[in-house]
Scaffold this active site. Sequence first.
Site, PDB file in Angstrom:
ATOM      1  N   GLY A  15      39.250  -0.241 -41.505  1.00  0.00           N
ATOM      2  CA  GLY A  15      38.608   1.309 -41.601  1.00  0.00           C
ATOM      3  C   GLY A  15      38.369   1.157 -40.224  1.00  0.00           C
ATOM      4  CG  ASP A  73      25.182  -5.699 -35.535  1.00  0.00           C
ATOM      5  OD1 ASP A  73      25.684  -6.088 -37.200  1.00  0.00           O
ATOM      6  OD2 ASP A  73      24.303  -6.661 -35.864  1.00  0.00           O
TER       7      ASP A  73
END
Length: 205
Positions: A15, A73
């Site tokens: 994704g 992150d």
Amino acid sequence: MESMKQVVVATKNMGKVREFAELFERFDLEVKSLHDFPHIEEVEETGETFEENAILKADSLSRQLNAIVIADDSGLIVDALNGKPGVYSARFAGEPKDDQANIDKVLQELNEIPFDKRKARFYCALAVAFPEGDKKPVIVNGTCEGFILEQRRGENGFGYDPIFYVEEYKKAMAELSSDEKNAISHRGRALRKLEEKIPEWFLGE
């Protein structure tokens, strides 16, 4: 004919890879992911901030692969939990990673806390590292503000999306279409900042 310049996205999450590929193909940049380099081991995230972890991953992989590498992150920050789960978002309920167990733990820790005190945000740090030794990693970030619901809603998305309420849409993140989500999500906002920098950072313009 000159071959397309390559950018490696430090993830196996397809994704995420698709989001980056859609962005970079407009600039004739070819996107690879960690699926294309099965021999590479994942970098351990030992940083104390999202930025530190993103730079750690991008820098380490860039040197290993001798390529431009983008690493992100991201995670959930809940004010009433003093910023938890934070950099531990993916493993909040322990190993192995389990989205449902993580959601259950957040809901349990917020039990009996009223909705207006359940303020939270998704945060994304995107780092880009270059194989040239003289170029330092660069970073952009994005946030999405909201509240934590008392129960899951919606079927879309992943991670904490079913319990993250977005005021702009009056819906859970998991109830949004992908276009709606990309318009307001932490990663969508970070990607748009990255897009502004592509000519300078990747194409040397």
